[in-house]
Design a protein around this motif. Structure first.
Motif, PDB file in Angstrom:
ATOM      1  N   LEU A  11       0.830  -1.211   0.000  1.00  0.00           N
ATOM      2  CA  LEU A  11       0.000   0.000   0.000  1.00  0.00           C
ATOM      3  C   LEU A  11       0.862   1.259   0.000  1.00  0.00           C
ATOM      4  CD1 LEU A  11      -2.802  -1.001   2.532  1.00  0.00           C
ATOM      5  CD2 LEU A  11      -3.150  -0.387   0.139  1.00  0.00           C
ATOM      6  N   ASN A  16      -0.666   4.721  -1.203  1.00  0.00           N
ATOM      7  CA  ASN A  16      -1.902   4.772  -0.422  1.00  0.00           C
ATOM      8  C   ASN A  16      -1.582   5.030   1.045  1.00  0.00           C
ATOM      9  OD1 ASN A  16      -2.685   2.440  -2.679  1.00  0.00           O
ATOM     10  ND2 ASN A  16      -4.273   3.932  -2.286  1.00  0.00           N
ATOM     11  N   THR A  61     -11.056   0.577   0.991  1.00  0.00           N
ATOM     12  CA  THR A  61      -9.971  -0.367   1.301  1.00  0.00           C
ATOM     13  C   THR A  61     -10.163  -1.669   0.535  1.00  0.00           C
ATOM     14  OG1 THR A  61      -9.674   0.621   3.489  1.00  0.00           O
ATOM     15  CG2 THR A  61      -8.771  -1.595   3.153  1.00  0.00           C
ATOM     16  N   ILE A  64      -9.257  -1.065  -3.127  1.00  0.00           N
ATOM     17  CA  ILE A  64      -7.808  -0.980  -3.320  1.00  0.00           C
ATOM     18  C   ILE A  64      -7.167  -2.360  -3.230  1.00  0.00           C
ATOM     19  CG2 ILE A  64      -5.664  -0.144  -2.264  1.00  0.00           C
ATOM     20  CD1 ILE A  64      -7.287   2.402  -1.466  1.00  0.00           C
TER      21      ILE A  64
END
Length: 152
Positions: A11, A16, A61, A64
């Motif tokens: 991430l 992110n 979330t 992603i």
């Protein structure tokens, strides 16, 4: 199996944010193991930890993590999107047996389609990347209730 460090590192590398809410969401998701879960079920698990987290954080979330290949969306034709953790080193996903009465989903790790895939690749000059098989019927418990007898 994916672990928390692997996901968090990926991430961050992707740019992110890893907020406390997102971190808890990932921890709860990982604690679910190979269970098929809905976004709502994941949300309930996160809320049990008493965090101030909104449904939009859970949806984002999940989106992603799906884009990154850590989870995959499954459709069991029951009107709900379900997700499960991915095994990134698997060539193919496992298959599912779905009870039409109670909705129980049973995973099948055996890949019965390998021979068919080879034949398709050779005869049709088609490179297969993946496949999905869903088998519908009745689990033994529902069959017993429906027929009033044992399922052998």
């Amino acid at each position: 199996m994916n672990d928390l460090t692997q996901i968090v590192d990926a991430l961050r590398k992707r740019g992110n944010k890893v907020t406390p809410q997102r971190l808890t969401t990932i921890e709860v998701l990982l604690s679910m193991g190979q269970q098929h879960f809905s976004v709502e079920e994941l949300f309930q698990g996160v809320k049990q930890r008493n965090l101030d987290v909104g449904m939009s954080t859970i949806y984002r979330t999940v989106q992603i993590l799906e884009e990154m290949g850590f989870i995959t969306k499954r459709n069991f034709d029951d009107g709900f999107a379900r997700y499960e953790l991915c095994e990134l080193d698997e060539k193919h996903w496992h298959h599912h047996i779905i009870c039409l009465k109670c909705g129980k989903v049973i995973e099948m790790q055996d890949d019965f389609l390998e021979t068919l895939e080879k034949e398709i690749e050779e005869k049709k000059e088609f490179i297969i990347i993946n496949h999905e098989l869903k088998v519908y019927g009745y689990c033994s418990d529902c069959y017993k209730i429906m027929k009033g007898e044992k399922f052998d």
